[in-house]
Design an enzyme around this catalytic site. Structure first.
Site, mmCIF file in Angstrom:
data_model
loop_
_atom_site.group_PDB
_atom_site.id
_atom_site.type_symbol
_atom_site.label_atom_id
_atom_site.label_comp_id
_atom_site.label_asym_id
_atom_site.label_seq_id
_atom_site.Cartn_x
_atom_site.Cartn_y
_atom_site.Cartn_z
ATOM 1 N N LYS A 101 0.864 -1.180 0.000
ATOM 2 C CA LYS A 101 0.000 0.000 0.000
ATOM 3 C C LYS A 101 0.887 1.210 0.000
ATOM 4 O O LYS A 101 1.710 1.358 0.885
ATOM 5 C CB LYS A 101 -0.823 0.036 1.290
ATOM 6 C CG LYS A 101 -2.006 -0.867 1.282
ATOM 7 C CD LYS A 101 -2.798 -0.651 2.574
ATOM 8 C CE LYS A 101 -3.424 -1.954 3.012
ATOM 9 N NZ LYS A 101 -3.351 -2.201 4.424
ATOM 10 N N GLY A 102 0.771 2.055 -0.989
ATOM 11 C CA GLY A 102 1.375 3.377 -0.853
ATOM 12 C C GLY A 102 0.516 3.988 0.225
ATOM 13 O O GLY A 102 -0.689 3.956 0.113
ATOM 14 N N CYS A 103 1.110 4.463 1.314
ATOM 15 C CA CYS A 103 0.273 5.008 2.378
ATOM 16 C C CYS A 103 -0.503 6.190 1.839
ATOM 17 O O CYS A 103 0.006 6.926 1.016
ATOM 18 C CB CYS A 103 1.117 5.424 3.562
ATOM 19 S SG CYS A 103 1.140 4.161 4.805
ATOM 20 N N VAL A 104 -1.733 6.346 2.280
ATOM 21 C CA VAL A 104 -2.533 7.462 1.782
ATOM 22 C C VAL A 104 -2.079 8.778 2.343
ATOM 23 O O VAL A 104 -1.979 9.034 3.436
ATOM 24 C CB VAL A 104 -4.008 7.292 2.151
ATOM 25 C CG1 VAL A 104 -4.783 7.088 0.896
ATOM 26 C CG2 VAL A 104 -4.189 6.192 3.118
ATOM 27 N N THR B 201 -3.450 6.979 -4.054
ATOM 28 C CA THR B 201 -3.300 5.576 -3.676
ATOM 29 C C THR B 201 -4.610 4.813 -3.641
ATOM 30 O O THR B 201 -4.642 3.620 -3.849
ATOM 31 C CB THR B 201 -2.665 5.477 -2.283
ATOM 32 O OG1 THR B 201 -3.402 6.321 -1.418
ATOM 33 C CG2 THR B 201 -1.233 5.920 -2.324
#
Lengths: 104, 413
Positions: A101-104, B201
């Site tokens: 996950k690319g952190c949000v 994302t």
């Protein structure tokens, strides 16, 4: 979600081809998953794959590129050489883990 | 016998200030002292940095003194933390002061670190290589844009996570609007460079925001992991040896937690404190918490998260110090206004399990906001928030926004 057969294993994968059940992954799957994205595994690849598996088991999340680099003492440049283009995604794919996950 | 206990909070930013003010009202003064340590005397409204380069906020509007925001009965110390000795329950400051604690809250946030990418801090720093994540950087960028006459304007994210992850997109949208108004848009290639494979994302929001980028003719350079900035040739160079040329670069440097976190053995590879994502208790500790951007919870590093986290934390903390289990569980709730230019903004609302959805979001007294769609009301809401921040949020007054995310008014994906 679709079912596919890789190295004789029947597996469930998502729309991008990532395993949806990381626990279904076994070491004999890795070379075949690697072949599907045009890679041949060396010892250097295996060091990273084993780290990713072990880290996922304790953290419950796929390690980021920086975490892999720091924890395995591998320069990010080398990660790009081993898994060209999109190393974070490709390492996760071969290791049977969810896309980080690319952190949000 | 003196049984007074000590709560020490490191950092007087959004989370730290809210926590001390709220807890001072809840903790009896004869039983608990509260000390907050901050590195300096100023408190910036950080969301305002984004607007400074475009002249939409003045520098004076975003900067105030820290002290007036810290309520009576709370000790404010100005100093730098050297390290936390968790075995001795002590905080050591670089000037030699030692602060014993019974409970510790780490709220020292995250900081842009241009020193971490080779070639960033050259002679072009805060000139051709600009940034808007600090007060000085935002002001310098305003002056640069004032003399901009067209060329390649490149907005760049080094690596995630970053504070306010939508801000670089907002910068690109506002730049597009600003260039059009100055008659420079035709003469400018506006480029958005990201390590992600898309605009954002979260898939639903990424589609909407990606659509806006395309609509505005902003070129996206995805999957770009910068290795170094070559100021002589004015190019960003990636680890896989791609290059992006700039006339004016607006970079978002690598973000890291405070160095003392690493020195104290409390951090991960980016100096963020690993915590339980529902209670903020630091992993392996019973009297150390980390709130706001300083921790590693898998949601946005944003003021809204700090705000919702503090609401959950304060009630939990009172139970925790009484030796009871913490009753509330943080759900990762975040909401962000996204400026899209032309006086409009979008609103994102999401948590650990639910993506940003379309629909509407009720805000007490202001009315429903459009989720994941552009509207004038969202833009005005974003501008109005600065006043709410100074006058209600930091003092710890209730805003009437629930900490827990609600599905009411939302359209499921």
């Amino acid at each position: 979600m679709t079912t596919t057969t890789i190295a004789g294993h029947e597996l469930e994968v998502n729309e991008e081809g990532f395993l949806t059940h990381p626990e279904q992954w076994t070491e004999d799957l890795a070379p075949e998953l690697a072949r599907l994205i045009g890679l041949e595994l060396t010892d250097a690849h295996w060091t990273l794959i084993r780290f990713l598996r072990q880290d996922y088991a304790t953290e419950g999340e796929t390690a980021t590129l920086r975490r892999v680099s720091t924890r395995t003492d591998t320069p990010i440049k080398s990660l790009f050489a081993l898994f060209p283009g999109k190393p974070a995604k490709k390492m996760a794919y071969v290791s049977g883990l969810p896309k980080p996950k690319g952190c949000v | 016998m003196n049984t007074t206990k000590h709560l020490v909070v490191l950092g007087a930013g959004t989370a730290g200030t809210m926590v001390v003010n709220k807890l001072r009202r809840r903790l009896p003064a004869d039983q608990w002292t509260i000390t907050v340590v901050n590195k300096d005397e100023v408190h910036d409204y950080q969301p305002g940095y984004l607007f400074i380069p475009f002249g939409l906020n003045t520098p004076e509007q975003v900067r105030k003194q820290t002290r007036p925001f810290i309520h009576d009965g709370i000790e404010l110390l100005i100093g730098d933390v050297e390290r936390v000795d968790t075995a001795a329950n002590e905080v050591r400051l670089t000037d030699g002061r030692v602060l014993p604690y019974d409970q510790l809250v780490i709220a020292t946030g995250t900081t842009p670190r241009p020193d971490q990418t080779e070639g960033t801090l050259g002679i072009q720093w805060h000139r051709e290589v600009g940034e808007f994540y600090t007060y000085e950087g935002a002001v310098a960028l305003r002056d640069r844009l004032d003399t901009f006459e067209g060329g390649r304007l490149v907005v760049h994210i080094t690596e995630l996570p970053i504070k306010c992850p939508v801000a670089p997109l907002e910068f690109a949208f506002l730049a597009d609007d600003w260039l059009r108004r100055r008659g420079l848009r035709e003469k400018t290639e506006l480029v958005f460079v990201t390590p992600l494979d898309g605009a954002f994302t979260k898939p639903v929001a990424s589609r909407t925001l990606g659509g806006l980028l395309a609509e505005k003719g902003i070129i996206v350079e995805p999957d770009f992991m910068v290795e170094r900035i070559d100021q002589e040739r004015q190019v960003l160079v990636s680890y896989d040896e791609r290059e992006v040329a700039y006339d004016q670069l607006v970079t978002v440097p690598l973000n890291m937690g405070a160095d003392f976190v690493a020195a104290s053995g409390l951090g991960d590879e980016l100096n963020y404190v690993p915590v339980d994502k529902h209670t903020f208790l630091a992993t392996g500790h019973d009297n150390v918490f980390a709130l706001g951007d300083a921790n590693n919870i898998p949601t946005s590093k944003a003021g809204s998260v700090a705000h919702f986290s503090v609401e959950v934390f304060v009630d939990n903390f009172l139970e925790h110090i009484a030796g009871r289990p913490m009753p509330h569980s943080f759900d990762g709730h975040a909401n962000c206004f996204v400026e899209s230019g032309h006086g409009k903004a979008l609103l994102l609302d999401f948590n650990y399990d639910t993506e940003p959805l379309t629909g509407s979001f009720p805000i007490p007294k202001v009315g429903p906001m459009t989720l994941l769609g552009e509207s004038r009301a969202n833009h005005l809401g974003k501008l109005a928030f600065r006043h709410i921040y100074w006058n209600a949020l930091l003092p710890g007054r209730p805003l009437g926004l629930p900490a827990e995310m609600s599905m009411s008014g939302k359209n499921p994906a």
